[in-house]
Design a protein around this motif. Structure first.
Motif, PDB file in Angstrom:
ATOM      1  N   GLU A 152     -23.606 -41.357  53.098  1.00 52.70           N
ATOM      2  CA  GLU A 152     -23.502 -42.576  53.920  1.00 52.70           C
ATOM      3  C   GLU A 152     -22.028 -42.946  53.997  1.00 52.70           C
ATOM      4  N   TYR A 153     -21.265 -42.151  54.723  1.00 51.75           N
ATOM      5  CA  TYR A 153     -19.818 -42.319  54.760  1.00 51.75           C
ATOM      6  C   TYR A 153     -19.393 -43.618  55.447  1.00 51.75           C
ATOM      7  N   PHE A 154     -20.198 -44.077  56.406  1.00 51.45           N
ATOM      8  CA  PHE A 154     -19.872 -45.332  57.084  1.00 51.45           C
ATOM      9  C   PHE A 154     -19.903 -46.498  56.090  1.00 51.45           C
ATOM     10  N   LEU A 155     -20.926 -46.518  55.221  1.00 54.76           N
ATOM     11  CA  LEU A 155     -21.035 -47.544  54.189  1.00 54.76           C
ATOM     12  C   LEU A 155     -19.838 -47.491  53.248  1.00 54.76           C
ATOM     13  N   SER A 156     -19.476 -46.292  52.834  1.00 57.65           N
ATOM     14  CA  SER A 156     -18.319 -46.123  51.953  1.00 57.65           C
ATOM     15  C   SER A 156     -17.045 -46.603  52.628  1.00 57.65           C
ATOM     16  N   ALA A 157     -16.894 -46.281  53.903  1.00 61.23           N
ATOM     17  CA  ALA A 157     -15.693 -46.687  54.632  1.00 61.23           C
ATOM     18  C   ALA A 157     -15.600 -48.205  54.743  1.00 61.23           C
ATOM     19  N   ILE A 158     -16.721 -48.863  54.989  1.00 62.91           N
ATOM     20  CA  ILE A 158     -16.714 -50.332  55.100  1.00 62.91           C
ATOM     21  C   ILE A 158     -16.310 -50.949  53.763  1.00 62.91           C
ATOM     22  N   PHE A 159     -16.915 -50.511  52.670  1.00 62.04           N
ATOM     23  CA  PHE A 159     -16.577 -51.082  51.366  1.00 62.04           C
ATOM     24  C   PHE A 159     -15.151 -50.737  50.957  1.00 62.04           C
ATOM     25  N   ALA A 160     -14.691 -49.553  51.296  1.00 58.19           N
ATOM     26  CA  ALA A 160     -13.298 -49.188  50.997  1.00 58.19           C
ATOM     27  C   ALA A 160     -12.343 -50.070  51.795  1.00 58.19           C
TER      28      ALA A 160
END
Length: 129
Positions: A32-40
């Protein structure tokens, strides 16, 4: 102009790292790279905002972000551990009471030097420990 940085509590760094780090790692492990990108992105934004927390003494004014406080209007300074939202990265805070009913919580790293500088401009400030 004198600039004082905010004190940072070590446990706050760990707490924020865990709160935002877990979803980043979980997002990567579950693809779930989109989720990771948002939190990053939020973590980086928090880091950048935390670097802007400074308390500036410019002439006879205390500047805290865009808030300008006349040092002559400061009536009292006291220590507090109040967790209310404020421009401070530590719970080891100073409450500055100014005007008639206004108060702001800050956490300068060099607390005594900061208070001494304010007292040079307004020696009538009441200091409570």
């Amino acid at each position: 102009m004198k600039i004082y940085k905010s004190k940072v509590d070590w446990w706050l760094i760990i707490l924020i790292g865990c709160v935002f780090g877990y979803p980043i790692i979980d997002g990567i492990l579950t693809n779930e790279y989109f989720l990771s990108a948002i939190f990053a992105f939020v973590l980086v934004l928090f880091f950048l905002l935390s670097k802007t927390i400074r308390y500036r003494i410019e002439g006879e004014n205390l500047m805290i972000w865009n808030t300008k406080i006349e040092i002559k209007s400061i009536r009292k300074i006291y220590r507090t551990n109040n967790p209310l939202s404020s421009p401070a990265l530590s719970l080891d805070r100073l409450a500055i009471v100014y005007n008639k009913f206004d108060e702001i919580l800050i956490s300068p790293k060099e607390r005594n030097e900061f208070i001494d500088e304010l007292l040079k401009i307004n020696p009538s400030i009441e200091i409570q420990d």
